[in-house]
Design an enzyme around this catalytic site. Structure first.
Site, short mmCIF file in Angstrom:
data_model
loop_
_atom_site.label_atom_id
_atom_site.label_comp_id
_atom_site.label_asym_id
_atom_site.label_seq_id
_atom_site.Cartn_x
_atom_site.Cartn_y
_atom_site.Cartn_z
N HIS A 1 -3.51 6.99 14.73
CA HIS A 1 -3.75 6.22 13.50
C HIS A 1 -5.26 6.05 13.28
CE1 HIS A 1 0.23 4.65 11.92
NE2 HIS A 1 0.56 5.45 12.92
N GLU B 1 3.90 0.28 12.58
CA GLU B 1 2.74 -0.40 12.01
C GLU B 1 2.75 -1.89 12.27
OE1 GLU B 1 3.86 -1.10 7.37
OE2 GLU B 1 3.62 0.97 8.02
N LYS C 1 0.83 -1.20 0.00
CA LYS C 1 0.00 0.00 0.00
C LYS C 1 0.87 1.25 0.00
CE LYS C 1 -1.34 1.88 3.65
NZ LYS C 1 -1.01 3.01 4.55
N LYS D 1 -9.14 -2.27 3.74
CA LYS D 1 -8.38 -1.02 3.65
C LYS D 1 -7.06 -1.24 2.92
CE LYS D 1 -6.94 2.85 6.56
NZ LYS D 1 -5.59 3.09 6.04
#
Length: 442
Positions: free
Chosen positions: A352, A325, A32, A422
């Site tokens: 986040h 992350e 991503k 997502k």
């Protein structure tokens, strides 16, 4: 942690428990982070280019919609990849005026596209899903104003806001506090070569998080002929000039591979991820070393990474400031360790998709576990867990961590597994295939 902001799928998703040690070979879709960076660079380039094996997900769809709204041509090359089509990107010749950019929940869209909006000739409204309107944007707004972008935020320092595009951005020398998100730096660097006088950017403030993501941005620019000088830590100079059009192949998303590799530790098995790059600026490239701290063994062969678990999982003390992350996945592993674990350097995770530290503590305690927030991290003390509801809180990494914990804890139900769309819409199917031990999950 309050649940008032969230509307979970009450039916939930029963996380499958591993019937035995997992032994599987998997493939994961494209990165991503790389996809959205390369989409922006392709939109600013000096000619058309092709993105091969890009990620097709909610976040990348939001980026495509944003660029299309700004006049960029997007053409799908049908049937060109196992996880979706390649994309031909043609930079805009005329930028429409008076458009709306809906960032959804994508931080990369709100931070990377806002500088582009300054190149429009007219008003660009930048907004987001209601669950993402809280995400930090104040420093980005202030800094963009200093380099010549006209932004009207009605005094809120947050989304939604209006960019009054002038067809160009002046640029210049500016200081930013990017301790809340490295995306502030990346968003500015990606467009900086197109600023009238380029950009001289300095970070001043707290510790800069997720430095590998900034390295990724700098490397992506270098591949397109833009040399970013780094005279000192936290300082970047980008001269004005063209951004070269190129055909770019997107690496697999190594952070999305994390729960699959962690499954090897949880079950004492072995998981191989195909297409693991020899070199990568993705934070997930550090997974072999991070998982080794828990007792995993890893090996590389023929472009694949294999991680094998052992008889026990060791407690760890890790600074995750560069790889924040990965925190949800690593906390999931730590819940099943033989000793407490402490993770620090991750206070920025409170900004986040959700407050990830509070969400992790909430979910761990909901299953009878022991976790506590620290000023800059989280501490996990293993204890027997029971089944129960694991809330995603609109956060894809929270959802995949629930699936990971469910491998060892019967009865875990993830309330909204669809939030994985997502960054990885295929997650539930790939997870089931991994447990089935198929030859390939691609």
């Amino acid at each position: 942690m309050s649940d008032e902001r969230y509307s979970p799928d009450l039916a939930g998703w029963a996380a499958p428990t591993a019937p035995a040690t997992v032994r599987a070979v998997v493939q994961v879709p494209g990165s991503k982070s790389l996809t959205n960076r390369e989409l922006v660079l392709a939109a600013l380039a000096d000619g058309p280019g092709i993105l091969r094996a890009p990620l097709h997900s909610d976040d990348s769809a939001r980026m495509l919609e944003a660029l299309t709204a700004l006049g960029v041509g997007i053409e799908r090359i049908e049937g060109s990849g196992p996880f979706g089509d390649d994309l031909r990107i043609t930079p805009a010749t005329t930028v429409p005026a008076d458009v709306v950019v809906d960032c959804g929940q994508a931080g990369t869209v709100m931070r990377f596209v806002t500088p582009l909006a300054g190149f429009a000739r007219g008003d660009v409204t930048v907004t987001a899903h209601e669950s993402a309107l809280h995400r930090p944007m104040g420093e980005m707004i202030r800094t963009l104003r200093e380099v010549g972008v006209d932004i009207d935020d009605a005094g809120t320092w947050s989304l939604p806001f209006l960019v009054r595009g002038r067809g160009h951005v002046r640029g210049g020398e500016v200081t930013i506090d990017a301790s809340a998100s490295s995306q502030f730096v990346s968003g500015l660097l990606l467009s900086a070569a197109r600023f009238d006088v380029g950009l001289h950017l300095r970070h001043e403030g707290g510790r800069l998080p997720s430095i590998p993501h900034i390295d990724m941005t700098v490397e992506s620019l270098a591949h397109r002929g833009v040399h970013v000088e780094r005279p000192a830590p936290g300082e970047w100079i980008v001269p004005p000039g063209p951004i070269r059009a190129k055909d770019i192949a997107i690496e697999p998303d190594l952070s999305n591979a994390a729960p699959f590799l962690a499954a090897a530790l949880i079950t004492g098995g072995e998981v191989t991820v195909d297409g693991w790059p020899a070199h990568s600026t993705q934070p997930g490239a550090q997974l072999p070393e991070l998982l080794a701290a828990f007792g995993a063994r890893s090996s590389r062969r023929h472009g694949s990474l294999t991680v094998a678990g052992g008889d026990a999982i060791t407690g760890v003390d890790l600074d995750l400031s560069a790889v924040g992350e990965l925190t949800p996945t690593l906390v999931g592993v730590a819940l099943l360790a033989d000793a407490p674990s402490t993770f620090v350097g991750i206070g920025h995770l409170r900004g986040h998709e959700t407050d990830r530290l509070a969400a992790l503590v909430h979910n761990v305690r909901a299953l009878g576990g022991d976790a506590e927030e620290l000023d800059d991290g989280i501490r996990v003390t293993p204890r027997p867990l029971t089944g129960g509801l694991w809330r995603a809180f609109h956060d894809h990494r929270m959802a995949t961590t629930g699936a990971l914990v469910g491998l060892a804890v019967p009865g875990v139900v993830v309330d909204d597994i669809a939030t994985t769309a997502k960054t990885m819409p295929e997650f539930p199917e790939l997870w089931q295939r991994m447990l089935a031990g198929t030859e390939s999950a691609g």
